[in-house]
Design a protein around this motif. Structure first.
Motif, PDB file in Angstrom:
ATOM      1  N   GLU A  62      -8.348  -6.118  -3.194  1.00 23.47           N
ATOM      2  CA  GLU A  62      -9.447  -5.186  -2.946  1.00 23.47           C
ATOM      3  C   GLU A  62      -8.851  -3.802  -2.793  1.00 23.47           C
ATOM      4  O   GLU A  62      -8.112  -3.533  -1.851  1.00 23.47           O
ATOM      5  CB  GLU A  62     -10.222  -5.571  -1.692  1.00 23.47           C
ATOM      6  N   THR A  63      -9.183  -2.933  -3.722  1.00 22.76           N
ATOM      7  CA  THR A  63      -8.519  -1.642  -3.826  1.00 22.76           C
ATOM      8  C   THR A  63      -9.400  -0.527  -3.293  1.00 22.76           C
ATOM      9  O   THR A  63     -10.534  -0.355  -3.731  1.00 22.76           O
ATOM     10  CB  THR A  63      -8.180  -1.359  -5.307  1.00 22.76           C
ATOM     11  N   ASP A  64      -8.875   0.234  -2.344  1.00 22.85           N
ATOM     12  CA  ASP A  64      -9.556   1.409  -1.812  1.00 22.85           C
ATOM     13  C   ASP A  64      -8.594   2.597  -1.859  1.00 22.85           C
ATOM     14  O   ASP A  64      -7.393   2.446  -1.605  1.00 22.85           O
ATOM     15  CB  ASP A  64      -9.981   1.182  -0.355  1.00 22.85           C
ATOM     16  N   GLN A 111     -13.445   3.096   2.292  1.00 19.45           N
ATOM     17  CA  GLN A 111     -14.022   1.883   2.872  1.00 19.45           C
ATOM     18  C   GLN A 111     -13.822   1.916   4.377  1.00 19.45           C
ATOM     19  O   GLN A 111     -12.702   2.074   4.867  1.00 19.45           O
ATOM     20  CB  GLN A 111     -13.336   0.636   2.300  1.00 19.45           C
ATOM     21  N   GLU A 128      -8.846   3.536   3.469  1.00 19.37           N
ATOM     22  CA  GLU A 128      -9.500   2.470   4.217  1.00 19.37           C
ATOM     23  C   GLU A 128      -9.300   2.687   5.711  1.00 19.37           C
ATOM     24  O   GLU A 128      -8.208   3.040   6.167  1.00 19.37           O
ATOM     25  CB  GLU A 128      -8.930   1.107   3.816  1.00 19.37           C
ATOM     26  N   SER A 162      -4.754   3.481  -8.112  1.00 16.51           N
ATOM     27  CA  SER A 162      -4.290   2.350  -7.302  1.00 16.51           C
ATOM     28  C   SER A 162      -4.058   1.132  -8.178  1.00 16.51           C
ATOM     29  O   SER A 162      -4.629   0.995  -9.269  1.00 16.51           O
ATOM     30  CB  SER A 162      -5.324   2.028  -6.213  1.00 16.51           C
ATOM     31  N   ASN A 168      -3.804  -0.141  -1.891  1.00 16.77           N
ATOM     32  CA  ASN A 168      -4.609   0.845  -1.177  1.00 16.77           C
ATOM     33  C   ASN A 168      -3.772   2.105  -1.013  1.00 16.77           C
ATOM     34  O   ASN A 168      -2.565   2.035  -0.749  1.00 16.77           O
ATOM     35  CB  ASN A 168      -5.033   0.315   0.191  1.00 16.77           C
ATOM     36  N   VAL A 224     -10.882   5.750  -7.230  1.00 14.11           N
ATOM     37  CA  VAL A 224     -10.401   4.411  -7.546  1.00 14.11           C
ATOM     38  C   VAL A 224     -10.870   4.053  -8.952  1.00 14.11           C
ATOM     39  O   VAL A 224     -11.898   4.533  -9.412  1.00 14.11           O
ATOM     40  CB  VAL A 224     -10.886   3.365  -6.527  1.00 14.11           C
ATOM     41  N   LYS A 284      -4.208   3.770   4.494  1.00 13.42           N
ATOM     42  CA  LYS A 284      -4.902   2.981   5.505  1.00 13.42           C
ATOM     43  C   LYS A 284      -4.726   3.654   6.859  1.00 13.42           C
ATOM     44  O   LYS A 284      -3.598   3.894   7.286  1.00 13.42           O
ATOM     45  CB  LYS A 284      -4.340   1.552   5.597  1.00 13.42           C
ATOM     46  N   ASP A 300       0.829  -1.203   0.000  1.00  8.69           N
ATOM     47  CA  ASP A 300       0.000   0.000   0.000  1.00  8.69           C
ATOM     48  C   ASP A 300       0.863   1.252   0.000  1.00  8.69           C
ATOM     49  O   ASP A 300       2.092   1.182   0.100  1.00  8.69           O
ATOM     50  CB  ASP A 300      -0.905   0.000   1.233  1.00  8.69           C
ATOM     51  N   GLY A 323     -11.761  -0.810  -8.633  1.00 10.66           N
ATOM     52  CA  GLY A 323     -11.747  -0.328  -7.264  1.00 10.66           C
ATOM     53  C   GLY A 323     -12.935  -0.811  -6.452  1.00 10.66           C
ATOM     54  O   GLY A 323     -14.040  -1.001  -6.964  1.00 10.66           O
TER      55      GLY A 323
END
Length: 212
Positions: free
Chosen positions: A96-98, A126, A101, A82, A63, A117, A66, A44, A121
């Motif tokens: 799982e792309t955010d 998230q 997060e 991303s 990501n 995203v 985070k 990330d 995305g």
């Protein structure tokens, strides 16, 4: 820790984050570009704890940001482009792309950012709870947000009800997969939900979709 006026690329592909503010530490990061030179399915951009992030440009990780601890401010920043991997994510399968997060953390503010995203995305922001942690005291204000299955995804994920969440004065694009600006857990109530509009027309976005 203070980082200003820098470009950070990181080293070889690995798991973790290009920049990590560990538990017990704090950071001020301003006017910094963070983009891994060698990305991978579990790398990330920033893991933030007790951090103030201002005018950061984050891209290229799975990501972007985070919030791994409480008391995180992200403002006047751009999180975009991303990375997506069809396999190799922790636990297997696709990533799982955010853009941003939050997992079980409190006092997180997103203000005046552009959070986007791409086609693969999951969400621009998230929020979920894991292991019984109670997320809350979140403020999402004055951002430009787009993409994801739903652009904002506020999910209790088996944890207690989330409290103290304000979504105010944001502008939304229309690129979410399910035409869903906000997805809200049935166990979550927004403390404030006002002034949120579609960017192209200025029309108010619909009421949040409800799903668990």
């Amino acid at each position: 820790m203070v980082i200003r006026n820098a470009v950070i690329r990181g080293g070889p592909a690995r798991c973790g984050a290009v920049v990590q503010v560990a538990a017990g530490a704090s950071a001020v990061i301003e006017d910094v570009e963070i983009a891994p030179a060698a990305t991978g399915p579990c790398l990330d951009g920033i893991w933030a704890n007790a951090a103030s992030l201002t005018r950061v440009n984050v891209h290229g990780g799975v990501n972007g940001v985070k919030a791994t601890g409480p008391d995180v401010l992200l403002q006047d920043s751009w999180v975009h482009d991303s990375a997506f991997f069809a396999s190799g994510a922790p636990g297997g399968g696709e990533t799982e792309t955010d853009a941003v997060e939050t997992v079980g953390q409190r006092r997180v503010t997103l203000r005046h950012n552009v959070l986007v995203v791409g086609a693969h995305g999951n969400a621009a922001y998230q929020v979920r709870q894991t292991g019984g942690a109670a997320s809350g005291d979140l403020r999402i204000e004055g951002n430009w947000l787009d993409g994801g299955a739903c652009t904002l995804n506020l999910s209790h994920a088996g944890g207690p009800p989330m409290t103290g969440i304000a979504v105010v004065g944001n502008r939304f694009g229309r690129a979410s997969t399910f035409a869903c600006p906000i997805l809200l857990s049935t166990r979550t109530t927004l403390t404030e939900n006002s002034g949120n509009v579609f960017d192209d027309t200025g029309a108010p976005i619909p009421a949040p979709s409800r799903h668990d």
